[in-house]
Design a protein around this motif. Structure first.
Motif, PDB file in Angstrom:
ATOM      1  N   ASN A  28       1.985   3.995  -3.321  1.00 16.28           N
ATOM      2  CA  ASN A  28       0.676   4.411  -3.640  1.00 16.28           C
ATOM      3  C   ASN A  28       1.036   5.640  -4.487  1.00 16.28           C
ATOM      4  N   ASP A  29       1.861   6.680  -4.321  1.00 12.35           N
ATOM      5  CA  ASP A  29       1.946   7.770  -5.037  1.00 12.35           C
ATOM      6  C   ASP A  29       2.401   7.753  -6.509  1.00 12.35           C
ATOM      7  N   LYS A  31       0.797  -1.042  -0.093  1.00 17.93           N
ATOM      8  CA  LYS A  31      -0.095   0.211   0.093  1.00 17.93           C
ATOM      9  C   LYS A  31       0.807   1.195   0.012  1.00 17.93           C
ATOM     10  N   THR A  32       2.205   0.899   0.535  1.00 15.61           N
ATOM     11  CA  THR A  32       2.966   2.229   0.527  1.00 15.61           C
ATOM     12  C   THR A  32       3.429   2.633  -0.790  1.00 15.61           C
TER      13      THR A  32
HETATM   14  C1  LIG Z   1       0.707   6.482   0.888  1.00 20.93           C
HETATM   15  O1  LIG Z   1       0.960   5.516   1.910  1.00 20.93           O
HETATM   16  C2  LIG Z   1       1.353   6.214   3.024  1.00 20.93           C
HETATM   17  C3  LIG Z   1       1.707   5.171   3.986  1.00 20.93           C
HETATM   18  O2  LIG Z   1       0.602   4.360   4.069  1.00 20.93           O
HETATM   19  C4  LIG Z   1       0.543   7.286   3.482  1.00 20.93           C
HETATM   20  O3  LIG Z   1       1.232   7.983   4.597  1.00 20.93           O
HETATM   21  C5  LIG Z   1       0.499   8.275   2.636  1.00 20.93           C
HETATM   22  O4  LIG Z   1      -0.333   9.309   3.014  1.00 20.93           O
HETATM   23  C6  LIG Z   1      -0.142   7.796   1.325  1.00 20.93           C
HETATM   24  N1  LIG Z   1      -0.017   8.651   0.026  1.00 20.93           N
HETATM   25  C7  LIG Z   1      -1.076   9.076  -0.791  1.00 20.93           C
HETATM   26  C8  LIG Z   1      -0.667  10.059  -1.993  1.00 20.93           C
HETATM   27  O5  LIG Z   1      -1.882   8.266  -0.719  1.00 20.93           O
END
Ligand SMILES: *[C@@H]1O[C@H](CO)[C@@H](O)[C@H](O)[C@H]1NC(C)=O
Ligand SMILES: *[C@@H]1O[C@H](CO)[C@@H](O)[C@H](O)[C@H]1NC(C)=O
Ligand SMILES: *[C@@H]1O[C@H](CO)[C@@H](O)[C@H](O)[C@H]1NC(C)=O
Ligand SMILES: *[C@@H]1O[C@H](CO)[C@@H](O)[C@H](O)[C@H]1NC(C)=O
Ligand SMILES: *[C@@H]1O[C@H](CO)[C@@H](O)[C@H](O)[C@H]1NC(C)=O
Ligand SMILES: *[C@@H]1O[C@H](CO)[C@@H](O)[C@H](O)[C@H]1NC(C)=O
Length: 749
Positions: A65-66, A62-63
Motif C-alpha cells: 500500500n505505501d 492490500k499490504t
Molecule cells: C498498509 O497495510 C498494512 C497492513 O494491512 C497496515 O498495517 C499499514 O498501516 C498500511 N499503511 C498505509 C500507509 O496504509
C-alpha cells in the motif's frame, strides 16, 4: 520432586531462550532481516504494475500500500529483496486472477516467481527471458493460455520450471536446450503439441521431466550423450509414435518411466533391463509387439510394471510373472505365462491340448503324447512336493535358530539396500550442482525429496533442537514436503574436502532403523547443511518424558523401539564399522509407526577432534556416558552399549537419566533398588498394569539393561548379543518385524 521439576522447567526456558538468540543471529532460511535498502524505483514501478494487472479478490495485496518504503522491509506480502532488488515473489494459493504483467522483466534481481494454485489467465510474459538471475518459475495450477515463450531459454540459471496444469498450447521451445542448470521440468496437463525437442536430451542436470497429458506427437529423440541425471521420465497420455529408443537403457539413474497411452510400436528394448534403479515402468496402452525382454528379470527393485493393452507375444519372464498380477499383462492376445489361464502352450493350438511347459526359449515343434503329459504332470507334482518340503523344513529351522538367522537376514538385506543406494549416486552423475547464491553446492542422495538449493534456503524453518554439532530445523519446502535440516557449526567441521568424502559415505547408509540422510548443502561462505527425513513423532526422549504419565505407552511399543535400536546399532557396528558416540534418547527418533530411527550417527566423522571431545562431555552430563570415557577420549562399541543400556533403563522406568535420583545416576539408582530384592518399584507404573503377562519380560529386559551398563566395559555384551536376547525375551516381535519389513520393501528407497 517439585524442586527438580521446577529446575527442569527453568532449564527448558533457558534452552528455548538460547535457541531464540541463535535463531535471531543465525537464520537458516533466506528470509534474512531487511538489509535496510529501500526498493529501487524501477522495481517499485514494476511491482505496482504487477499488482495492477492482477485481480485480488481476497485482498492479499492490500499490504502493498505505501509508497514503496515497505516493499523490501518484509511488510509487503510475498516479497523478498536483497539490496533494494526484489529477488522473490511468492504468492501461491491466494485466489489471484487477472494476468502477469510484461513489466515483470524489469525486476532484474528476480530469482523466483511462485504464483501456483491461483486462477491467473493470459499468457506467460516473454519478458521473463530478460531475467538473468531467474532460477525458479512455479506457475502450475492456473489458467494460463498461449504458448511457452522461447525467450525462457536465455535465463542461464533456470533450475526449476513448473507450468503444469494450465491451458498452454503451441510447442515446447527448442531453446530449453540452453538451460543447462535445469533440474526440474513439469509441463504436464496442458495442450502442448509438436514433438519433443531434440535439444532437451542434452540437459545433463535434468532429473525430473514430466510432459504427460499433452498432445505431443513424433517420436522420442535419441538419448545418446545426454540426460544422464534423469530419474523420472513421464510422457504418458500423448500421441507419441515410433519405437522406444534403445539408448534409454543408458540412463542409469532412471527410477520411473511412464510411456503409457501413446502410439509407440516396435519391440521393447532389452536395454531397459540394465537400469537397475528402475522402480516404475508403465508401457501400457501402446502398440508394442514382440516379447517382453528376459533382461527385465534383472530389475530387482521394480515395484510397478504395466504392459497391458499392447500387441505383445511370447512368455512373460518368470520373476515378472511372479511379482505382478494379470492386470499388468492383460490385453496382449499372444502373451502367456502370467496367470493360470494363460499358460504358455507348445505351439499346437489347433489340438486344443495346451500343456504347461517351462519358460519356452526353445520351442519344440513336436506333438505331445499322453505318456509325455503324464510324465510332465508327475514331474511337476514331484517338484511341488519337494518345494513344499523345503519350505516346511526351512520354517522349522528358522523357528529354532531365530535370532542368529534374523540378524543375518537384516544385515544381508540392508547390505543390498546400501549397495543400491550407492549405485544410485555415482560421484559425478548423481550430483546436482545447483547454482545457488555464489556457487553453493547441493548434493542429493537416493530418496524421495526433490528440491533445489534455493528451495532449501527459502524453506520455512522452525527450530527443533540444538546440540554441540549444530542446530536442527524442521524445514517445510514449498511443495509442502518436510525435511529435518541440520545446520552444522562451521567452526568445528572438517575442511571441505575431508567433509565431502566423509559425508558421501554417511549419505549412502540405508537401514530401516537408521535415519536416512537425503542431501547436503555447502554454502558459499562455508555453511554446511545436512538434510534428513523428517520424523513427525519426534524423539524417544520427548515420547517418554514430554507427556504426563496419563499417556500410556504399552510394553509392546517399548520393546519394538528397543529391538529397532538394537538392529540399527548392530548395523552401524558390524556393517558400517561406525561408532555412534552420542547415543541418547534424544537421538532416537520415531517414525509414524513408532519404529526407532537412530539419528546423529557418524557425525563425529565430519567434525574436528576438539568438537568430538566436547560432545563426549555433553553426553556425560546427560547421563548416557560410560564411566570409562572420563579417562578414555574415544568412544568405542562398548561405550555405545553403555548408552544403549541407559536407554533400555529409560524405556523400563520412564525416568530421564539426566535427572539424578537421590544423588545417583539412573543405572546406579536402578541397581541399588534391584540389589535389595527383585522389586517392581523400578518399573514405570504403566508397565505394571499388565505385569501378569509381561512380568518375566520386564525382569529379563531389566537384567539385560543392567548388564549393558556394567561399570566394567569387558562385562558388557556386544550389540549382537543384546539384539539376540531382546528377541528371545519377546519373540513375537520377530515375526511382526519381518512382516512389516517385507511390506516396506516396495516403498523403501
Ligand atoms: C498498509 O497495510 C498494512 C497492513 O494491512 C497496515 O498495517 C499499514 O498501516 C498500511 N499503511 C498505509 C500507509 O496504509
Ligand atoms: C507435475 O504436475 C502435475 C500436474 O500439476 C502434478 O500432478 C504432478 O504431481 C507434478 N509432478 C511432480 C513430481 O510434482
Ligand atoms: C501397430 O503397429 C503395427 C506395426 O507393428 C502397424 O502395422 C499398425 O498399423 C499399428 N497400429 C496402430 C493402431 O498404430
Ligand atoms: C500385432 O503384431 C503382429 C506382429 O507381431 C502384426 O502382424 C499385427 O498386425 C499386430 N496387430 C495390431 C493390431 O497391430
Ligand atoms: C493387481 O495388483 C494391483 C496393484 O498391485 C492391485 O491394485 C489390483 O487390485 C490387483 N488386481 C488383482 C486382480 O489382483
Ligand atoms: C495397467 O494399465 C491398465 C490400462 O491403463 C489399467 O487398467 C490397469 O489397472 C493397470 N494395471 C496396474 C497393475 O496398474
Amino acid at each position: 520432586m517439585t524442586n527438580a521439576a521446577e529446575r527442569h522447567y527453568f532449564y527448558r526456558l533457558f534452552f528455548i531462550f538460547i535457541i531464540w538468540v541463535h535463531f535471531i543471529t543465525n537464520p537458516v532460511s533466506c528470509e534474512e532481516r531487511w538489509d535496510g535498502v529501500v526498493v529501487t524505483q524501477s522495481n517499485f514501478l514494476a511491482l505496482q504494475a504487477f499488482k495492477q494487472e492482477l485481480i485480488d479478490p481476497k485482498g492479499f495485496l492490500k499490504t502493498w500500500n505505501d509508497s514503496g518504503f515497505g516493499a523490501c522491509s518484509g511488510a509487503w506480502l510475498g516479497i523478498k529483496c536483497a539490496q533494494g532488488q526484489v529477488i522473490v515473489i511468492q504468492l501461491p494459493w491466494k485466489g489471484l486472477k487477472g494476468q502477469i504483467t510484461d513489466r515483470i522483466g524489469q525486476l532484474q534481481g528476480l530469482r523466483k516467481l511462485s504464483l501456483h494454485n491461483n486462477h491467473i489467465t493470459g499468457s506467460i510474459p516473454s519478458s521473463l527471458g530478460l531475467l538473468v538471475n531467474l532460477r525458479g518459475l512455479q506457475l502450475f495450477n492456473n489458467r494460463l493460455t498461449g504458448s511457452i515463450p522461447s525467450s525462457l531459454g536465455s535465463c542461464p540459471l533456470l533450475q526449476s520450471l513448473d507450468f503444469s496444469n494450465n491451458l498452454l498450447t503451441g510447442t515446447i521451445p527448442e531453446s530449453f536446450g540452453n538451460s543447462t542448470k535445469l533440474y526440474w521440468l513439469n509441463l504436464s496437463f496442458n495442450s502442448l503439441s509438436g514433438s519433443i525437442p531434440t535439444s532437451l536430451t542434452s540437459l545433463n542436470s535434468l532429473t525430473f521431466m514430466s510432459l504427460q497429458h499433452n498432445n505431443l506427437s513424433g517420436s522420442i529423440p535419441s538419448l545418446k550423450n545426454g540426460l544422464i541425471s534423469l530419474q523420472n521420465l513421464v510422457l504418458d497420455h500423448n500421441f507419441l509414435t515410433g519405437t522406444i529408443p534403445g539408448s534409454l537403457g543408458d540412463l542409469r539413474e532412471l527410477r520411473e518411466i511412464s510411456l503409457s497411452n501413446n502410439h509407440f510400436s516396435g519391440h521393447i528394448p532389452q536395454s531397459i533391463g540394465k537400469i537397475s534403479n528402475l522402480k516404475q515402468l508403465d508401457l501400457s496402452l501402446n502398440n508394442l509387439s514382440g516379447e517382453i525382454p528376459v533382461s527385465f528379470d534383472n530389475l530387482l527393485i521394480l515395484s510397478f510394471f504395466n504392459v497391458s493393452h499392447n500387441n505383445l507375444s511370447g512368455p512373460v519372464p518368470t520373476l515378472l510373472a511372479q511379482k505382478f498380477n494379470s492386470s499388468s499383462f492383460v490385453g496382449n492376445v499372444q502373451l502367456c505365462g502370467y496367470s493360470p489361464s494363460t499358460q504358455c502352450s507348445s505351439p499346437a493350438p489347433s489340438e486344443g491340448e495346451g500343456a504347461p511347459s517351462e519358460v519356452s526359449k526353445h520351442r519344440h515343434h513336436k506333438k505331445l503324447g499322453t505318456k509325455d503329459i503324464i510324465l510332465i504332470v508327475a514331474g511337476v507334482l514331484l517338484v511341488v512336493l519337494i518345494t513344499v518340503c523345503c519350505i516346511l523344513l526351512f520354517c522349522l529351522f528358522r523357528k529354532r535358530k531365530t535370532s542368529n538367522d534374523e540378524e543375518g537376514h537384516v544385515t544381508a538385506r540392508s547390505g543390498a539396500a546400501s549397495a543400491r543406494a550407492g549405485k544410485g549416486v555415482p560421484p559425478i552423475g548423481g550430483e546436482v550442482e545447483a547454482g545457488g547464491d555464489a556457487g553453493g553446492k547441493l548434493v542429493h542422495f537416493d530418496g524421495p525429496l526433490a528440491f533445489t538449493a534455493d528451495d532449501l534456503l527459502c524453506a520455512t524453518a522452525e527450530i527443533m533442537g540444538k546440540s554441540t554439532y549444530g542446530t536442527v530445523y524442521k524445514a517445510t519446502l514449498e511443495d509442502g514436503s518436510q525435511a529435518a535440516v541440520k545446520r552444522l557449526r562451521e567452526k568445528i567441521t572438517k575442511n571441505q574436502r575431508e567433509f565431502e568424502s566423509e559425508v558421501s559415505v554417511l549419505g549412502r547408509i540405508r537401514h530401516e532403523n537408521l535415519l536416512a540422510m537425503r542431501a547436503y548443502y555447502l554454502g558459499p561462505k562455508g555453511e554446511k547443511l545436512l538434510v534428513f527425513d523428517y520424523m513427525p513423532k519426534g524423539s524417544l526422549a520427548s515420547f517418554l518424558h514430554a507427556h504426563g504419565p496419563e499417556t500410556r505407552i504399552d510394553w509392546a511399543t517399548r520393546m519394538n523401539i528397543a529391538q529397532g535400536m538394537a538392529r540399527g546399532m548392530l548395523y552401524l557396528h558390524s556393517h558400517e564399522n561406525i561408532i555412534h558416540g552420542n547415543l541418547t534418547s534424544s537421538n532416537v527418533l520415531l517414525d509414524e509407526n513408532t519404529n526407532a530411527k537412530i539419528a546423529d550417527f557418524g557425525l563425529s566423522r565430519l567434525m574436528t577432534t576438539a568438537a568430538n571431545s566436547n560432545v563426549i562431555a555433553t553426553a556425560g552430563a546427560l547421563g548416557y556416558r560410560a564411566p570409562e570415557l572420563s579417562k578414555l577420549k574415544k568412544a568405542n562399541t562398548k561405550t555405545d552399549v553403555y548408552s544403549l543400556g541407559v536407554i533400555l533403563l529409560e524405556l523400563l522406568t520412564r525416568k530421564p537419566p539426566g535427572e539424578a535420583m537421590n544423588g545417583v545416576d539412573l543405572p546406579q539408582w536402578v541397581a541399588s533398588i534391584v540389589k535389595e530384592e527383585w522389586t517392581n518399584e523400578v518399573f514405570d507404573v504403566d508397565l505394571m498394569r499388565d505385569s501378569s503377562t509381561n512380568g518375566d519380560e520386564l525382569l529379563n529386559t531389566l537384567k539385560l539393561a543392567l548388564h549393558c551398563v556394567d561399570p566394567s566395559p569387558s562385562a558388557r555384551p556386544e550389540v549382537q548379543m543384546i539384539l539376540q536376547q531382546l528377541e528371545e525375551i519377546r519373540p513375537q516381535m520377530i515375526s511382526s518385524g519381518i512382516s512389516s519389513d517385507e511390506g516396506a520393501i516396495p516403498t523403501s528407497e
